[in-house]
Design a protein around this motif. Structure first.
Motif, PDB file in Angstrom:
ATOM      1  N   LEU A 275     -95.276  -6.081  79.989  1.00 46.91           N
ATOM      2  CA  LEU A 275     -93.777  -5.495  79.216  1.00 46.91           C
ATOM      3  C   LEU A 275     -94.472  -6.882  77.913  1.00 46.91           C
ATOM      4  O   LEU A 275     -94.152  -6.465  76.807  1.00 46.91           O
ATOM      5  CB  LEU A 275     -92.897  -5.137  79.272  1.00 46.91           C
ATOM      6  CG  LEU A 275     -91.397  -5.646  78.315  1.00 46.91           C
ATOM      7  CD1 LEU A 275     -91.674  -5.045  77.599  1.00 46.91           C
ATOM      8  CD2 LEU A 275     -90.355  -5.451  79.290  1.00 46.91           C
ATOM      9  N   LEU A 276     -94.813  -7.566  78.370  1.00 44.23           N
ATOM     10  CA  LEU A 276     -94.432  -9.483  77.306  1.00 44.23           C
ATOM     11  C   LEU A 276     -95.912  -9.106  76.457  1.00 44.23           C
ATOM     12  O   LEU A 276     -95.730  -9.015  75.477  1.00 44.23           O
ATOM     13  CB  LEU A 276     -93.885 -10.533  78.049  1.00 44.23           C
ATOM     14  CG  LEU A 276     -92.803 -10.479  79.041  1.00 44.23           C
ATOM     15  CD1 LEU A 276     -92.966 -11.639  79.823  1.00 44.23           C
ATOM     16  CD2 LEU A 276     -91.524 -10.300  78.122  1.00 44.23           C
ATOM     17  N   ALA A 290     -93.891 -20.745  74.686  1.00 46.64           N
ATOM     18  CA  ALA A 290     -92.955 -19.941  73.872  1.00 46.64           C
ATOM     19  C   ALA A 290     -92.027 -18.653  74.559  1.00 46.64           C
ATOM     20  O   ALA A 290     -91.367 -18.454  73.918  1.00 46.64           O
ATOM     21  CB  ALA A 290     -94.287 -18.703  73.236  1.00 46.64           C
ATOM     22  N   ILE A 291     -92.364 -18.179  75.870  1.00 47.91           N
ATOM     23  CA  ILE A 291     -91.787 -18.054  76.184  1.00 47.91           C
ATOM     24  C   ILE A 291     -90.255 -18.455  76.800  1.00 47.91           C
ATOM     25  O   ILE A 291     -89.150 -17.418  76.528  1.00 47.91           O
ATOM     26  CB  ILE A 291     -92.194 -17.076  78.179  1.00 47.91           C
ATOM     27  CG1 ILE A 291     -93.247 -16.120  77.501  1.00 47.91           C
ATOM     28  CG2 ILE A 291     -91.313 -15.934  78.835  1.00 47.91           C
ATOM     29  CD1 ILE A 291     -93.767 -15.181  78.465  1.00 47.91           C
ATOM     30  N   LEU A 298     -83.850 -11.495  80.624  1.00 46.89           N
ATOM     31  CA  LEU A 298     -84.831 -10.252  80.682  1.00 46.89           C
ATOM     32  C   LEU A 298     -83.212  -9.449  81.613  1.00 46.89           C
ATOM     33  O   LEU A 298     -82.213  -9.976  82.596  1.00 46.89           O
ATOM     34  CB  LEU A 298     -85.581 -10.262  82.336  1.00 46.89           C
ATOM     35  CG  LEU A 298     -86.885 -10.959  81.707  1.00 46.89           C
ATOM     36  CD1 LEU A 298     -87.742 -11.297  83.127  1.00 46.89           C
ATOM     37  CD2 LEU A 298     -87.465 -10.105  80.766  1.00 46.89           C
ATOM     38  N   LEU A 299     -83.332  -7.827  81.249  1.00 52.18           N
ATOM     39  CA  LEU A 299     -82.065  -7.302  81.826  1.00 52.18           C
ATOM     40  C   LEU A 299     -83.345  -6.695  83.257  1.00 52.18           C
ATOM     41  O   LEU A 299     -83.341  -4.908  82.508  1.00 52.18           O
ATOM     42  CB  LEU A 299     -81.475  -6.262  80.777  1.00 52.18           C
ATOM     43  CG  LEU A 299     -81.255  -6.860  79.410  1.00 52.18           C
ATOM     44  CD1 LEU A 299     -81.221  -6.322  78.390  1.00 52.18           C
ATOM     45  CD2 LEU A 299     -80.337  -8.190  80.198  1.00 52.18           C
ATOM     46  N   VAL A 341     -91.394 -15.463  84.709  1.00 48.23           N
ATOM     47  CA  VAL A 341     -90.526 -15.794  83.277  1.00 48.23           C
ATOM     48  C   VAL A 341     -90.316 -17.133  83.351  1.00 48.23           C
ATOM     49  O   VAL A 341     -90.118 -18.299  82.162  1.00 48.23           O
ATOM     50  CB  VAL A 341     -89.876 -14.961  82.422  1.00 48.23           C
ATOM     51  CG1 VAL A 341     -90.264 -14.208  82.147  1.00 48.23           C
ATOM     52  CG2 VAL A 341     -87.975 -15.076  83.524  1.00 48.23           C
ATOM     53  N   GLY A 342     -89.904 -17.967  84.522  1.00 50.24           N
ATOM     54  CA  GLY A 342     -89.757 -19.367  85.098  1.00 50.24           C
ATOM     55  C   GLY A 342     -88.133 -19.528  84.818  1.00 50.24           C
ATOM     56  O   GLY A 342     -88.481 -20.629  83.621  1.00 50.24           O
ATOM     57  N   ARG A 343     -87.824 -19.224  84.457  1.00 47.75           N
ATOM     58  CA  ARG A 343     -85.963 -18.552  84.309  1.00 47.75           C
ATOM     59  C   ARG A 343     -85.287 -17.828  85.362  1.00 47.75           C
ATOM     60  O   ARG A 343     -85.631 -17.283  86.206  1.00 47.75           O
ATOM     61  CB  ARG A 343     -86.123 -17.787  82.973  1.00 47.75           C
ATOM     62  CG  ARG A 343     -84.409 -18.202  82.541  1.00 47.75           C
ATOM     63  CD  ARG A 343     -83.793 -17.836  80.778  1.00 47.75           C
ATOM     64  NE  ARG A 343     -85.323 -17.762  80.529  1.00 47.75           N
ATOM     65  CZ  ARG A 343     -84.846 -18.062  79.008  1.00 47.75           C
ATOM     66  NH1 ARG A 343     -84.828 -16.998  78.595  1.00 47.75           N
ATOM     67  NH2 ARG A 343     -85.661 -18.997  78.186  1.00 47.75           N
TER      68      ARG A 343
END
Length: 372
Positions: A275-276, A290-291, A298-299, A341-343
């Protein structure tokens, strides 16, 4: 004139902590009068007795009332408040705020940009939950939210977030006293029925599900029926459904885009990476910085696969009598998404009945686009 949507993610120390929101207001980053929707992840159990959802919603109502010039009770009709309980594993409690304002038409973006619309259904009688009355009311609310967002084509809807009610023992008793039989007498099970009927309503409104295939008997029993863009959370704090539609429209002045995919199972990190890459041109490894700076949130929906297996291997989420399967699923999917995503401040909601394929679930990404 153009719609301009702002999106802000704010960490919280507890379900009633809105100090981060106040800081944004004090800094002039947001005008509280422009807040139209809030999606929160609170740190309760996400089950019937999770009062952190009500606590958070009440805190928001009292916080916004003086800014909107209305009573706390009236805030619910003006702002879509969706509080989803459960931040198991590495998930971080947070609020995602959506602001909306109408601005003078700016230079046209080359692509469609983010828009948001909200709507509410009527309150449901206990015996209507989990049945066609809820399906049809949700479908109409989704259509109303699309109109509010300025979305004409259902294909431009990327995420439809619904907050729905559940049955309590008092509601069950009320129905039985009137000679009405609720869809279930089990309060925890009622969460699944309410989510499932609401998701089918989303699928009906977006043209994903043919109306002739829907019936009371289909709710939670026909696994072939699902929406790729529905996300539904049940709670004790409301009696009707609240709907937030997130999509894209040409002419939007927003700085954001939104895209969606469907995780085929709880460990489908590759689907999110795809998706990304395909929708935003971001590679999870190459473009990690950048991400980190551009991804807003993200949902996602999470579900313990109902067949008891993930890619052929047995899982025990459905057999744990100590921890509900929805809690296991949130922790698992939250960990997978965070690794991509590292989050960890991610909106992961449990219970994906008719939301994506069995064991999987829809995922949407909101990304800030570079200035041209």
């Amino acid at each position: 004139m153009s719609q301009k949507v702002g999106v802000h993610v704010v960490a919280c120390r507890g379900p009633g902590d809105l100090s981060g929101v106040q800081a944004l207001i004090d800094a002039g980053d947001i005008d509280p009068r422009h807040i139209v929707a809030v999606m929160g992840k609170t740190e309760g159990n996400g089950c019937v007795n999770d009062h952190t959802r009500d606590f958070a919603a009440t805190a928001w109502c009292h916080f916004l009332a003086p800014h909107l010039g209305c009573t706390a009770e009236a805030v619910h009709a003006r702002v879509a408040l969706v509080m989803s309980g459960g931040t198991e594993g590495v998930l971080s409690p947070h609020f995602t705020m959506f602001t909306r304002e109408t601005v003078e038409a700016e230079a046209m973006h080359a692509e469609k940009r983010l828009v948001v619309g909200i709507a509410h259904t009527r309150d449901f009688a206990p015996e209507e939950m989990g049945r066609m009355a809820q399906v049809h009311a949700t479908a109409e609310a989704v259509r109303e939210a699309m109109r509010d967002a300025g979305i004409a084509d259902a294909a431009d809807v990327h995420f439809a977030q619904v907050k729905c009610p559940l049955l309590t023992s008092a509601k069950v008793d009320d129905a039985l006293r009137r000679g009405a039989e609720p869809v279930t007498r089990d309060t925890y099970e009622s969460m699944g029925y309410s989510r499932g009927a609401s998701a089918l309503g989303v699928g009906l409104a977006l043209g994903e599900i043919a109306p002739e295939r829907l019936s009371d008997a289909a709710v939670l029993h026909d696994a072939t029926l699902h929406s790729a863009r529905a996300s539904v959370s049940a709670g004790i704090e409301l009696e009707g459904n609240v709907v937030i539609v997130l999509g894209e429209a040409q002419g939007s002045a927003s700085a954001f885009r939104i895209g969606h995919t469907v995780m085929r199972d709880a460990v489908d990190g590759m689907g999110v990476r795809t998706l990304l890459r395909t929708h935003f041109g971001l590679d999870a490894e190459r473009d990690a910085d950048a991400i980190a700076s551009r991804l807003v949130n993200l949902l996602a929906k999470a579900e313990a696969s109902p067949d008891g297996r993930v890619r052929g291997a047995r899982h025990t989420m459905l057999n744990d009598s100590d921890i509900n399967s929805t809690r296991h699923a949130r922790a698992a999917v939250g960990g997978v998404l965070a690794s991509v995503v590292g989050r960890t401040a991610l909106y992961v909601s449990g219970g994906a009945e008719h939301q994506g394929p069995p064991g999987g679930g829809p995922v949407a990404a909101i990304v800030r686009m570079p200035s041209s």
